[in-house]
Design a protein around this motif. Sequence first.
Motif: not given
Lengths: 159, 187
Positions: A47, A60-61, A64-65, A67-68, A71, A85, A87, A89-90
């Motif tokens: 994004x 950075x984002x 993080x994504x 990594x998510x 996980x 998950x 989709x 949020x964004x």
Amino acid sequence: MRRLATLALLGWASLAPALGVGLPSEMLRDPAQEERARAIGRELRCLVCQNQSIEDSEAELARDLRRIVRERIAAGEDDRAVVDYVHDRYGDFVLLRPPFSAATALLWGMPLLALGGGGLALLLLRRRQRAEQGAWPEPAPLTPEERARLAALEDDAAR
Amino acid sequence: MPLTSRRMLMLAPLGIAVAGGAGFYAMLRGLGTGSYDPRGVPSVLVGRAAPPFALPPLEATGLPGFTDAELRDLPAPILVNFWASWCVPCIIEHPQLMRLAREGVAVWGVNYKDKPADAAQFLTRHGNPFQRLGADQPGRVAIDWGVYGVPETYLLDRKGIVRWRWPGPVTPEVLEQDIRPLLRRHA
């Protein structure tokens, strides 16, 4: 020496997209799971940079994504749930292949539009060419002198 | 003149072209007026309540953190602002947040991926507009909200439903043209 370094750097740069920017520390141990994570990540848009997937981005984002995604896969979720998950949020914007809707109709319809436009241009061009061909005047019949000259030339050629 | 299938076939591409043209025109108009931004990520949170979260306080500031439950049933609409001391546009928008705070508007802050000492120093230097301040060092709460960069500002009505989201700095224009009318509408 300097040229060698540049070459090495270029070689590395051309390799990098294939490897992804993921550091070994953020990769999953199970190669099958890691492959799934990469496939999902390649479908998700970063994004921040927007023209890269989160697998290719250094933002950075995006990290993080990534990594998510890993996980959630490690927790046993299926691909669909992991994509949902992100989709949730964004929204559609995060999907590199957004679903067909009123907002994306023009995006998906673009190839059809381009093909139709090209076809129409071709059709018009051919029509004009045909019209121009029809517009050539019929050649006037040969005069007696011309006919005599042609016969003489033909005789010459035959001999 | 009857519409034969041949005529229909000729008209179909024309219809598609007209629809496409109308679409492009709408996009261009939107680009001109600013209502359409091809790079803007529309928030899916608008019209929904904030996702569940519990943010710890930022120690050095002495301000309490907050949870999603505390955003419901408020006496007035509220602004939730995601910011960081390392974020340059955050400095640009800070005077506007200070102004709103002075006028009595509740502004709650989420400090995103920041060092506590840096965040506290930022507030001492530029002033503190926040009634509450949660620390989101891992950035996970921000992702749950759909934040894709700082600063980002959300306006929630009294029931805790997100009514508006602004990515980027709150300029004086945004304050006057967007935030004030929204505060009045949801008061």
